[in-house]
Design a protein around this motif. Structure first.
Motif, PDB file in Angstrom:
ATOM      1  N   UNK A 106       0.829  -1.207   0.000  1.00 24.89           N
ATOM      2  CA  UNK A 106       0.000   0.000   0.000  1.00 24.89           C
ATOM      3  C   UNK A 106       0.865   1.259   0.000  1.00 24.89           C
ATOM      4  N   UNK A 107       2.099   1.158   0.501  1.00 26.03           N
ATOM      5  CA  UNK A 107       3.006   2.312   0.534  1.00 26.03           C
ATOM      6  C   UNK A 107       3.293   2.875  -0.854  1.00 26.03           C
ATOM      7  N   UNK A 108       3.115   2.056  -1.873  1.00 29.71           N
ATOM      8  CA  UNK A 108       3.413   2.508  -3.235  1.00 29.71           C
ATOM      9  C   UNK A 108       2.156   2.929  -3.982  1.00 29.71           C
ATOM     10  N   UNK A 109       1.067   3.136  -3.290  1.00 27.73           N
ATOM     11  CA  UNK A 109      -0.202   3.425  -3.960  1.00 27.73           C
ATOM     12  C   UNK A 109      -0.175   4.727  -4.779  1.00 27.73           C
ATOM     13  N   UNK A 110       0.724   5.632  -4.466  1.00 26.77           N
ATOM     14  CA  UNK A 110       0.820   6.890  -5.206  1.00 26.77           C
ATOM     15  C   UNK A 110       1.800   6.797  -6.372  1.00 26.77           C
ATOM     16  N   UNK A 111       2.497   5.687  -6.495  1.00 27.95           N
ATOM     17  CA  UNK A 111       3.463   5.486  -7.576  1.00 27.95           C
ATOM     18  C   UNK A 111       2.712   4.944  -8.783  1.00 27.95           C
ATOM     19  N   UNK A 112       2.614   5.752  -9.821  1.00 23.93           N
ATOM     20  CA  UNK A 112       1.939   5.321 -11.047  1.00 23.93           C
ATOM     21  C   UNK A 112       2.712   5.820 -12.256  1.00 23.93           C
ATOM     22  N   UNK A 113       2.764   5.009 -13.274  1.00 19.91           N
ATOM     23  CA  UNK A 113       3.353   5.425 -14.535  1.00 19.91           C
ATOM     24  C   UNK A 113       4.814   5.791 -14.493  1.00 19.91           C
ATOM     25  N   UNK A 114       5.573   5.193 -13.588  1.00 16.53           N
ATOM     26  CA  UNK A 114       7.000   5.497 -13.534  1.00 16.53           C
ATOM     27  C   UNK A 114       7.798   4.204 -13.567  1.00 16.53           C
ATOM     28  N   UNK A 115       9.022   4.335 -13.948  1.00 19.79           N
ATOM     29  CA  UNK A 115       9.925   3.190 -13.988  1.00 19.79           C
ATOM     30  C   UNK A 115      10.999   3.388 -12.935  1.00 19.79           C
ATOM     31  N   UNK A 116      11.142   2.429 -12.007  1.00 17.40           N
ATOM     32  CA  UNK A 116      12.198   2.576 -10.992  1.00 17.40           C
ATOM     33  C   UNK A 116      13.582   2.551 -11.656  1.00 17.40           C
ATOM     34  N   UNK A 117      14.431   3.451 -11.243  1.00 19.27           N
ATOM     35  CA  UNK A 117      15.800   3.473 -11.762  1.00 19.27           C
ATOM     36  C   UNK A 117      16.665   2.665 -10.802  1.00 19.27           C
ATOM     37  N   UNK A 118      17.162   1.558 -11.289  1.00 19.62           N
ATOM     38  CA  UNK A 118      17.989   0.674 -10.476  1.00 19.62           C
ATOM     39  C   UNK A 118      19.295   0.501 -11.234  1.00 19.62           C
TER      40      UNK A 118
END
Length: 62
Positions: free
Chosen positions: A43-55
């Motif tokens: 649920x902590x990532x519920x505001x993360x949309x349409x992005x790609x994590x940079x790893x």
């Protein structure tokens, strides 16, 4: 196949790409995929949309 070609091009262009990261090594799949997946299903990532994590081991932090 395309990933292998991209890696080969990167190595040819800058040498060992891992040498240019802040960790000075390449990441292992088991240390990358599980943490990212676990974060994205929480649920902590519920505001993360349409992005790609940079790893990238800090490569773009320079």
């Amino acid at each position: 196949m395309a990933v292998a070609v991209a890696v080969a091009v990167a190595v040819a262009a800058v040498g060992d790409p891992a040498a240019h990261t802040t960790t000075h090594r390449a990441g292992r799949p088991e240390e990358i995929a599980p943490p990212v997946i676990l974060f994205l299903v929480r649920a902590d990532s519920s505001f993360v949309t349409g992005s790609e994590p940079v790893i990238d081991g800090g490569l773009t932090a320079h």
